[in-house]
Design an enzyme around this catalytic site. Sequence first.
Site, mmCIF file in Angstrom:
data_model
loop_
_atom_site.group_PDB
_atom_site.id
_atom_site.type_symbol
_atom_site.label_atom_id
_atom_site.label_comp_id
_atom_site.label_asym_id
_atom_site.label_seq_id
_atom_site.Cartn_x
_atom_site.Cartn_y
_atom_site.Cartn_z
ATOM 1 N N LYS A 1 -19.914 -53.533 -1.780
ATOM 2 C CA LYS A 1 -21.035 -53.533 -1.065
ATOM 3 C C LYS A 1 -21.296 -55.026 -0.729
ATOM 4 O O LYS A 1 -21.439 -55.956 -1.464
ATOM 5 C CB LYS A 1 -22.389 -52.764 -1.491
ATOM 6 C CG LYS A 1 -22.260 -51.499 -2.099
ATOM 7 C CD LYS A 1 -23.521 -50.771 -2.441
ATOM 8 C CE LYS A 1 -22.929 -49.296 -3.167
ATOM 9 N NZ LYS A 1 -22.641 -49.449 -4.547
ATOM 10 N N TYR B 1 -24.060 -55.784 -8.498
ATOM 11 C CA TYR B 1 -23.959 -55.177 -9.821
ATOM 12 C C TYR B 1 -23.394 -56.168 -11.108
ATOM 13 O O TYR B 1 -23.451 -56.008 -12.092
ATOM 14 C CB TYR B 1 -23.188 -54.054 -9.850
ATOM 15 C CG TYR B 1 -23.427 -52.801 -9.125
ATOM 16 C CD1 TYR B 1 -24.950 -52.760 -8.592
ATOM 17 C CD2 TYR B 1 -22.749 -51.681 -8.590
ATOM 18 C CE1 TYR B 1 -25.372 -52.205 -7.504
ATOM 19 C CE2 TYR B 1 -23.108 -50.928 -7.747
ATOM 20 C CZ TYR B 1 -24.529 -50.883 -7.230
ATOM 21 O OH TYR B 1 -24.952 -49.720 -6.450
ATOM 22 N N ASP C 1 -17.635 -46.669 -7.468
ATOM 23 C CA ASP C 1 -18.654 -47.121 -6.688
ATOM 24 C C ASP C 1 -19.281 -48.502 -7.041
ATOM 25 O O ASP C 1 -20.070 -48.677 -8.128
ATOM 26 C CB ASP C 1 -19.878 -46.248 -6.543
ATOM 27 C CG ASP C 1 -20.845 -46.885 -5.559
ATOM 28 O OD1 ASP C 1 -20.634 -46.733 -4.272
ATOM 29 O OD2 ASP C 1 -22.056 -47.321 -5.877
ATOM 30 N N HIS D 1 -25.428 -53.357 1.806
ATOM 31 C CA HIS D 1 -25.967 -52.771 0.607
ATOM 32 C C HIS D 1 -27.706 -52.320 0.882
ATOM 33 O O HIS D 1 -28.046 -51.235 0.522
ATOM 34 C CB HIS D 1 -26.066 -53.694 -0.513
ATOM 35 C CG HIS D 1 -26.142 -53.134 -1.711
ATOM 36 N ND1 HIS D 1 -25.615 -53.665 -2.988
ATOM 37 C CD2 HIS D 1 -27.017 -52.106 -2.222
ATOM 38 C CE1 HIS D 1 -25.944 -53.044 -4.009
ATOM 39 N NE2 HIS D 1 -26.844 -52.119 -3.515
HETATM 40 N N1 LIG Z 1 -26.646 -48.229 -2.437
HETATM 41 C C1 LIG Z 1 -27.684 -48.626 -3.374
HETATM 42 O O1 LIG Z 1 -28.738 -49.253 -3.041
HETATM 43 C C2 LIG Z 1 -27.596 -47.863 -4.599
HETATM 44 C C3 LIG Z 1 -28.850 -47.964 -5.370
HETATM 45 C C4 LIG Z 1 -28.710 -47.321 -6.665
HETATM 46 C C5 LIG Z 1 -27.610 -47.002 -7.272
HETATM 47 N N2 LIG Z 1 -26.294 -46.777 -6.674
HETATM 48 C C6 LIG Z 1 -25.321 -46.357 -7.110
HETATM 49 O O2 LIG Z 1 -25.381 -45.163 -7.455
HETATM 50 C C7 LIG Z 1 -24.970 -45.009 -8.893
HETATM 51 C C8 LIG Z 1 -25.571 -43.961 -9.692
HETATM 52 O O3 LIG Z 1 -27.079 -44.274 -9.454
HETATM 53 P P1 LIG Z 1 -28.054 -44.460 -10.763
HETATM 54 O O4 LIG Z 1 -27.027 -45.303 -11.572
HETATM 55 O O5 LIG Z 1 -29.226 -45.049 -10.283
HETATM 56 O O6 LIG Z 1 -28.409 -43.151 -11.548
HETATM 57 P P2 LIG Z 1 -27.681 -41.860 -11.880
HETATM 58 O O7 LIG Z 1 -26.247 -41.841 -11.923
HETATM 59 O O8 LIG Z 1 -28.306 -40.737 -11.412
HETATM 60 O O9 LIG Z 1 -28.149 -41.665 -13.560
HETATM 61 C C9 LIG Z 1 -27.670 -42.547 -14.479
HETATM 62 C C10 LIG Z 1 -28.576 -42.434 -15.619
HETATM 63 O O10 LIG Z 1 -28.294 -41.122 -16.079
HETATM 64 C C11 LIG Z 1 -28.031 -41.083 -17.395
HETATM 65 N N3 LIG Z 1 -27.112 -40.136 -17.329
HETATM 66 C C12 LIG Z 1 -25.639 -40.096 -16.936
HETATM 67 N N4 LIG Z 1 -25.057 -38.991 -17.083
HETATM 68 C C13 LIG Z 1 -25.889 -38.251 -18.034
HETATM 69 C C14 LIG Z 1 -25.544 -36.912 -18.473
HETATM 70 N N5 LIG Z 1 -24.652 -36.420 -18.249
HETATM 71 N N6 LIG Z 1 -26.586 -36.419 -19.153
HETATM 72 C C15 LIG Z 1 -27.906 -37.101 -19.300
HETATM 73 N N7 LIG Z 1 -28.106 -38.236 -18.924
HETATM 74 C C16 LIG Z 1 -26.871 -38.973 -17.898
HETATM 75 C C17 LIG Z 1 -27.381 -42.368 -17.732
HETATM 76 O O11 LIG Z 1 -27.718 -42.761 -18.859
HETATM 77 P P3 LIG Z 1 -26.292 -43.595 -19.826
HETATM 78 O O12 LIG Z 1 -25.768 -44.622 -19.010
HETATM 79 O O13 LIG Z 1 -26.773 -43.721 -21.156
HETATM 80 O O14 LIG Z 1 -25.511 -42.182 -20.081
HETATM 81 C C18 LIG Z 1 -28.419 -43.505 -16.960
HETATM 82 O O15 LIG Z 1 -29.374 -43.737 -17.492
HETATM 83 C C19 LIG Z 1 -25.108 -46.446 -9.330
HETATM 84 O O16 LIG Z 1 -24.409 -46.959 -10.660
HETATM 85 C C20 LIG Z 1 -24.697 -47.213 -8.181
HETATM 86 O O17 LIG Z 1 -23.195 -47.343 -8.158
HETATM 87 C C21 LIG Z 1 -26.312 -47.466 -5.305
#
Ligand SMILES: NC(=O)c1ccc[n+]([C@@H]2O[C@H](COP(=O)([O-])OP(=O)(O)OC[C@H]3O[C@@H](n4cnc5c(N)ncnc54)[C@H](OP(=O)(O)O)[C@@H]3O)[C@@H](O)[C@H]2O)c1
Length: 321
Positions: free
Chosen positions: A73, A44, A39, A106
């Site tokens: 996006k 990014y 994704d 996006h």
């Molecule tokens: N369309 C949109 O507007 C939009 C907005 C936000 C996000 N997104 C997409 O969604 C993806 C995921 O969302 P996100 O990055 O906000 O949040 P997420 O994946 O829910 O959480 C990421 C966080 O959790 C930690 N983490 C990951 N795996 C873990 C585990 N097994 N145990 C404990 N902690 C863990 C990571 O730390 P570490 O990296 O230190 O492991 C990071 O701080 C983004 O990367 C992006 O691709 C899209």
Amino acid sequence: MTKQLNTIPRVGFGLWKVPKEECADAVYNAIKLGYRHLDSACDYGNELQVGEGIKRAIDDGLCTRDELWITSKLWNTYHAKEHVEIALQKSLDDLQLDYLDLYLIHFPIAQKYVPIDVRYPPEWIFDPSSENPTMQRAPVPLCETWAAMEVVCKKGLAKQIGICNYNSGLLHDLMSYAEIKPAMLQIESHPYLTQQRLIRLAKDYGLDVTAFSPLGALSYLELDMAGASESILEQDVVISVAKRLNKTPAQVVLRWGIQRGNAIIPKTSKVERLKENISIFDFELSQAEMAAIDELNINRRFNDPGDFCEAAFNTFNPIYD
Ligand SMILES: NC(=O)c1ccc[n+]([C@@H]2O[C@H](COP(=O)([O-])OP(=O)(O)OC[C@H]3O[C@@H](n4cnc5c(N)ncnc54)[C@H](OP(=O)(O)O)[C@@H]3O)[C@@H](O)[C@H]2O)c1
């Protein structure tokens, strides 16, 4: 000859905030561990490195292009009809691809155009070097942007097209005029923001749903957009299910995410967590456990332009209210 994927793999690797210097290796390692869905997004700022990781994985024979599902996006500054293909082509060039599996709008937010050679990615602020930098809106209707998305889809540059961060009103509107129906709605969803009504509506209209930030607060701690006490992984119900199944709390929350029928795109910069986050297909939550985690919902949204645009970009810009 491998068969092209036509449905999105349920767990993808989310690439927001993966640092550039680690990103190519992270993508390569993710593919090696079995991830087939990435994704990505212009915003990014790491699509060049994502492309390097993909190329290395394909060159090393870990997979073929057709076995991967790559989402990117369209950024807010490229909503005008004449800019959509330019933006998509830039993502394709950086990713070293000739098509995307999915291209998403996006945000339902149109901002003033910034040419690629002036600044890339353009991000949220129009005039970063001015005394009072702000976002600047552009008067581009979403129907114009969607029509241009349909054009790039017809040209085969994106196999499917969709939207992010739409609410139910915008979705009803889009469905009233879309010639090519959106295949995907990507929205924030986790146990504190279950979004049951919006997800039900999207599925009634035939869209698939991808939940972003599937772990909730964790991603927002470093941005001061969540408090330390808001971790879903510390909820008693999550911990007790994890103990019963001998899994980690993160695996329980992610399994809940796919078991309710959505794709999820957890992000991590750590190889061991990449492995942990995709190892969720050999166990199941009971109906009672699913319902107990649903009950955690408090409609807590961490990614809200109504908050962060004012705090970070000096511009009050709510979209969900
Ligand atoms: N369309 C949109 O507007 C939009 C907005 C936000 C996000 N997104 C997409 O969604 C993806 C995921 O969302 P996100 O990055 O906000 O949040 P997420 O994946 O829910 O959480 C990421 C966080 O959790 C930690 N983490 C990951 N795996 C873990 C585990 N097994 N145990 C404990 N902690 C863990 C990571 O730390 P570490 O990296 O230190 O492991 C990071 O701080 C983004 O990367 C992006 O691709 C899209």
